[in-house]
Enzyme design. Structure first.
Site, PDB file in Angstrom:
ATOM      1  N   SER A 168      -5.776 -22.322 -31.253  1.00 53.96           N
ATOM      2  CA  SER A 168      -5.086 -21.216 -31.923  1.00 53.96           C
ATOM      3  C   SER A 168      -5.806 -19.893 -31.642  1.00 53.96           C
ATOM      4  O   SER A 168      -6.972 -19.712 -31.993  1.00 53.96           O
ATOM      5  CB  SER A 168      -5.053 -21.461 -33.430  1.00 53.96           C
ATOM      6  OG  SER A 168      -4.672 -20.261 -34.070  1.00 53.96           O
TER       7      SER A 168
ATOM      8  N   HIS B 166      -1.741 -21.901 -28.775  1.00 49.31           N
ATOM      9  CA  HIS B 166      -0.997 -21.782 -30.042  1.00 49.31           C
ATOM     10  C   HIS B 166      -1.105 -20.347 -30.564  1.00 49.31           C
ATOM     11  O   HIS B 166      -2.199 -19.795 -30.696  1.00 49.31           O
ATOM     12  CB  HIS B 166      -1.599 -22.765 -31.046  1.00 49.31           C
ATOM     13  CG  HIS B 166      -0.875 -22.858 -32.352  1.00 49.31           C
ATOM     14  ND1 HIS B 166       0.258 -23.614 -32.537  1.00 49.31           N
ATOM     15  CD2 HIS B 166      -1.140 -22.284 -33.561  1.00 49.31           C
ATOM     16  CE1 HIS B 166       0.653 -23.521 -33.799  1.00 49.31           C
ATOM     17  NE2 HIS B 166      -0.172 -22.711 -34.454  1.00 49.31           N
TER      18      HIS B 166
ATOM     19  N   ASP C 209      -0.134 -17.802 -33.603  1.00 46.19           N
ATOM     20  CA  ASP C 209       0.256 -17.730 -35.016  1.00 46.19           C
ATOM     21  C   ASP C 209       0.758 -16.340 -35.365  1.00 46.19           C
ATOM     22  O   ASP C 209      -0.020 -15.381 -35.377  1.00 46.19           O
ATOM     23  CB  ASP C 209      -0.951 -18.049 -35.901  1.00 46.19           C
ATOM     24  CG  ASP C 209      -1.325 -19.521 -35.843  1.00 46.19           C
ATOM     25  OD1 ASP C 209      -0.446 -20.359 -36.129  1.00 46.19           O
ATOM     26  OD2 ASP C 209      -2.484 -19.821 -35.518  1.00 46.19           O
TER      27      ASP C 209
ATOM     28  N   MET D  96       2.275 -13.984 -38.273  1.00 46.62           N
ATOM     29  CA  MET D  96       2.372 -13.922 -39.743  1.00 46.62           C
ATOM     30  C   MET D  96       2.878 -12.553 -40.172  1.00 46.62           C
ATOM     31  O   MET D  96       2.424 -11.536 -39.633  1.00 46.62           O
ATOM     32  CB  MET D  96       0.996 -14.133 -40.367  1.00 46.62           C
ATOM     33  CG  MET D  96       0.345 -15.420 -39.943  1.00 46.62           C
ATOM     34  SD  MET D  96      -1.295 -15.541 -40.686  1.00 46.62           S
ATOM     35  CE  MET D  96      -1.879 -17.048 -39.923  1.00 46.62           C
TER      36      MET D  96
ATOM     37  N   HIS E 123       4.042 -20.196 -33.298  1.00 46.43           N
ATOM     38  CA  HIS E 123       4.234 -20.677 -34.674  1.00 46.43           C
ATOM     39  C   HIS E 123       4.562 -19.478 -35.553  1.00 46.43           C
ATOM     40  O   HIS E 123       3.684 -18.673 -35.861  1.00 46.43           O
ATOM     41  CB  HIS E 123       2.933 -21.373 -35.103  1.00 46.43           C
ATOM     42  CG  HIS E 123       2.914 -21.834 -36.528  1.00 46.43           C
ATOM     43  ND1 HIS E 123       1.743 -22.194 -37.170  1.00 46.43           N
ATOM     44  CD2 HIS E 123       3.906 -22.012 -37.444  1.00 46.43           C
ATOM     45  CE1 HIS E 123       2.023 -22.571 -38.412  1.00 46.43           C
ATOM     46  NE2 HIS E 123       3.323 -22.458 -38.606  1.00 46.43           N
TER      47      HIS E 123
ATOM     48  N   MET F 162       5.243 -17.754 -38.859  1.00 51.22           N
ATOM     49  CA  MET F 162       5.129 -17.824 -40.320  1.00 51.22           C
ATOM     50  C   MET F 162       5.725 -16.539 -40.856  1.00 51.22           C
ATOM     51  O   MET F 162       5.025 -15.630 -41.332  1.00 51.22           O
ATOM     52  CB  MET F 162       3.642 -17.988 -40.698  1.00 51.22           C
ATOM     53  CG  MET F 162       3.126 -19.393 -40.411  1.00 51.22           C
ATOM     54  SD  MET F 162       1.339 -19.482 -40.286  1.00 51.22           S
ATOM     55  CE  MET F 162       1.127 -19.053 -38.564  1.00 51.22           C
TER      56      MET F 162
ATOM     57  N   MET G 114       1.921 -28.991 -41.299  1.00 52.09           N
ATOM     58  CA  MET G 114       0.774 -28.156 -41.685  1.00 52.09           C
ATOM     59  C   MET G 114      -0.212 -29.000 -42.488  1.00 52.09           C
ATOM     60  O   MET G 114       0.161 -29.630 -43.482  1.00 52.09           O
ATOM     61  CB  MET G 114       1.225 -26.960 -42.530  1.00 52.09           C
ATOM     62  CG  MET G 114       1.982 -25.887 -41.774  1.00 52.09           C
ATOM     63  SD  MET G 114       1.160 -25.274 -40.295  1.00 52.09           S
ATOM     64  CE  MET G 114      -0.326 -24.542 -40.996  1.00 52.09           C
TER      65      MET G 114
ATOM     66  N   GLY H 251      -1.434 -19.418 -43.283  1.00 57.63           N
ATOM     67  CA  GLY H 251      -1.876 -18.057 -43.603  1.00 57.63           C
ATOM     68  C   GLY H 251      -3.245 -17.702 -43.046  1.00 57.63           C
ATOM     69  O   GLY H 251      -3.473 -16.565 -42.675  1.00 57.63           O
ATOM     70  N   PHE H 252      -4.129 -18.685 -42.995  1.00 55.82           N
ATOM     71  CA  PHE H 252      -5.503 -18.383 -42.586  1.00 55.82           C
ATOM     72  C   PHE H 252      -6.096 -19.521 -41.758  1.00 55.82           C
ATOM     73  O   PHE H 252      -5.789 -20.695 -42.009  1.00 55.82           O
ATOM     74  CB  PHE H 252      -6.393 -18.169 -43.821  1.00 55.82           C
ATOM     75  CG  PHE H 252      -5.909 -17.049 -44.690  1.00 55.82           C
ATOM     76  CD1 PHE H 252      -6.308 -15.738 -44.455  1.00 55.82           C
ATOM     77  CD2 PHE H 252      -5.020 -17.302 -45.727  1.00 55.82           C
ATOM     78  CE1 PHE H 252      -5.835 -14.702 -45.250  1.00 55.82           C
ATOM     79  CE2 PHE H 252      -4.541 -16.274 -46.533  1.00 55.82           C
ATOM     80  CZ  PHE H 252      -4.949 -14.966 -46.292  1.00 55.82           C
ATOM     81  N   GLY H 253      -6.957 -19.148 -40.821  1.00 54.25           N
ATOM     82  CA  GLY H 253      -7.743 -20.138 -40.101  1.00 54.25           C
ATOM     83  C   GLY H 253      -8.937 -20.547 -40.955  1.00 54.25           C
ATOM     84  O   GLY H 253      -9.208 -19.950 -41.997  1.00 54.25           O
ATOM     85  N   GLY H 254      -9.637 -21.580 -40.533  1.00 50.68           N
ATOM     86  CA  GLY H 254     -10.901 -21.963 -41.158  1.00 50.68           C
ATOM     87  C   GLY H 254     -10.790 -22.672 -42.497  1.00 50.68           C
ATOM     88  O   GLY H 254     -11.763 -22.753 -43.228  1.00 50.68           O
TER      89      GLY H 254
ATOM     90  N   ASP I 152      -1.451 -28.950 -37.658  1.00 51.38           N
ATOM     91  CA  ASP I 152      -2.103 -27.632 -37.586  1.00 51.38           C
ATOM     92  C   ASP I 152      -2.899 -27.355 -38.854  1.00 51.38           C
ATOM     93  O   ASP I 152      -2.328 -27.310 -39.951  1.00 51.38           O
ATOM     94  CB  ASP I 152      -0.988 -26.583 -37.412  1.00 51.38           C
ATOM     95  CG  ASP I 152      -1.504 -25.155 -37.278  1.00 51.38           C
ATOM     96  OD1 ASP I 152      -2.732 -24.947 -37.261  1.00 51.38           O
ATOM     97  OD2 ASP I 152      -0.646 -24.253 -37.189  1.00 51.38           O
ATOM     98  N   GLY I 153      -4.213 -27.141 -38.681  1.00 51.71           N
ATOM     99  CA  GLY I 153      -5.052 -26.695 -39.790  1.00 51.71           C
ATOM    100  C   GLY I 153      -6.236 -27.601 -40.065  1.00 51.71           C
ATOM    101  O   GLY I 153      -6.060 -28.784 -40.357  1.00 51.71           O
ATOM    102  N   GLY I 154      -7.435 -27.058 -39.914  1.00 53.16           N
ATOM    103  CA  GLY I 154      -8.638 -27.810 -40.262  1.00 53.16           C
ATOM    104  C   GLY I 154      -8.952 -28.961 -39.326  1.00 53.16           C
ATOM    105  O   GLY I 154      -9.603 -29.927 -39.735  1.00 53.16           O
TER     106      GLY I 154
ATOM    107  N   GLY J 126      -8.234 -24.000 -34.309  1.00 47.80           N
ATOM    108  CA  GLY J 126      -8.673 -22.614 -34.175  1.00 47.80           C
ATOM    109  C   GLY J 126     -10.169 -22.504 -34.266  1.00 47.80           C
ATOM    110  O   GLY J 126     -10.881 -22.402 -33.261  1.00 47.80           O
ATOM    111  N   SER J 127     -10.685 -22.568 -35.505  1.00 44.15           N
ATOM    112  CA  SER J 127     -12.126 -22.329 -35.689  1.00 44.15           C
ATOM    113  C   SER J 127     -12.996 -23.376 -35.006  1.00 44.15           C
ATOM    114  O   SER J 127     -14.076 -23.054 -34.521  1.00 44.15           O
ATOM    115  CB  SER J 127     -12.457 -22.212 -37.169  1.00 44.15           C
ATOM    116  OG  SER J 127     -11.792 -23.193 -37.903  1.00 44.15           O
TER     117      SER J 127
HETATM  118  C1  DX5 Z   1      -2.836 -21.302 -40.196  1.00 47.06           C
HETATM  119  C2  DX5 Z   1      -2.464 -21.329 -38.739  1.00 47.06           C
HETATM  120  C3  DX5 Z   1      -3.340 -22.174 -37.904  1.00 47.06           C
HETATM  121  C4  DX5 Z   1      -4.781 -21.736 -37.865  1.00 47.06           C
HETATM  122  C5  DX5 Z   1      -5.608 -22.963 -37.594  1.00 47.06           C
HETATM  123  O1  DX5 Z   1      -1.849 -20.650 -40.897  1.00 47.06           O
HETATM  124  O2  DX5 Z   1      -1.152 -21.796 -38.577  1.00 47.06           O
HETATM  125  O3  DX5 Z   1      -2.822 -22.317 -36.596  1.00 47.06           O
HETATM  126  O4  DX5 Z   1      -5.043 -20.779 -36.892  1.00 47.06           O
HETATM  127  O5  DX5 Z   1      -6.950 -22.624 -37.702  1.00 47.06           O
HETATM  128  P1  DX5 Z   1      -8.062 -23.699 -38.044  1.00 47.06           P
HETATM  129  O6  DX5 Z   1      -8.070 -24.692 -36.913  1.00 47.06           O
HETATM  130  O7  DX5 Z   1      -9.299 -22.886 -38.104  1.00 47.06           O
HETATM  131  O8  DX5 Z   1      -7.698 -24.336 -39.337  1.00 47.06           O
HETATM  132 ZN    ZN Z   2      -0.411 -22.327 -36.520  1.00 42.24          ZN
END
Ligand code: DX5
Ligand code: ZN
Length: 217
Positions: A8, A33, A35, A37, A66, A68, A137, A142-145, A176-178, A198-199
């Protein structure tokens, strides 16, 4: 079963975006990917059309967008025109799901629908034959990490059973996520074929190795 990693860009260094995308271009990641928003559907704003062009220019990898955003039907065509290969919108973001699907297809891209952690995968039962991808999801969008929610694994298992029942072997389940090499195996085993990270990629000492570690998990 395919194994696709979709790093991401949200976790990339936007001051060095071209460098980071070119790194992904050399990596084992098949997809990138993206994102988007809007600050309405999710409590954060990322970026929109202007960044699509330099990203499309920097790589030939599959661009996995993606969205959002609320009322995605207003914008999906422009994302395809800007170079998206997959356009995924949220089930919760629109009343006009069929219209959205048709617009993405007519514009020439593959269609995905995403569900938030609180949405049951059963809501997609009738729609699955019309889709190329379902994006589960595993964090609140909304947020990475954020921390991975294990309830996404059961959703993958449900969707895998549905795929078999309906004979939809080409339908891709993406999560997607974590996600990192510590949980990627569980998701692949549950039938996911594309994992967003992502992170865990951009925060790694070697992002390219982090991608390989997930693929080999
Ligand atoms: C969250 C995004 C994800 C995010 C994933 O809303 O859709 O794609 O970037 O980041 P990580 O892998 O850090 O959870
Ligand atoms: Zn995403």
């Amino acid at each position: 079963m395919r194994r696709i990693i979709a790093p991401s860009v949200l976790s990339a260094d936007f001051g060095n975006l071209e460098r980071d995308i070119k790194m992904l271009d050399r990596s084992q990641a098949e997809w990138v990917h993206i994102d988007v928003m809007d600050g309405v559907f999710v409590p954060n704003i990322s970026f929109g059309f202007p960044l699509m062009k330099p990203m499309r220019k920097a790589t030939n990898k599959v661009l996995d967008v993606h969205l959002m955003i609320t009322a995605p039907e207003k914008y999906v065509t422009r994302f395809v025109e800007a170079g998206a290969d997959y356009v995924t919108f949220h089930y919760e973001a629109t009343e006009n799901i069929e219209e959205c699907i048709n617009l993405i297809r007519e514009a020439g891209a593959k269609v995905g629908i995403s569900i938030k952690p609180g949405t049951s995968p059963e809501v997609l039962d009738e729609l699955l034959p019309k889709l190329d991808m379902v994006l589960v999801m595993s964090v609140e969008p909304g947020f990475g990490g954020q921390k991975f929610m294990p309830s996404s694994i059961e959703k993958c298992e449900y969707l895998t059973r549905k795929k078999q029942e309906l004979g939809l072997s080409d339908l891709i389940i993406e999560v997607d996520g974590g996600i990192s090499a510590s949980n990627s195996r569980l998701l692949f085993d549950a039938g996911a074929e594309a994992l967003v990270a992502g992170s865990s990629v951009f925060g790694a000492e070697s992002p390219e190795q982090a991608i390989i570690d997930m693929l080999n998990s």
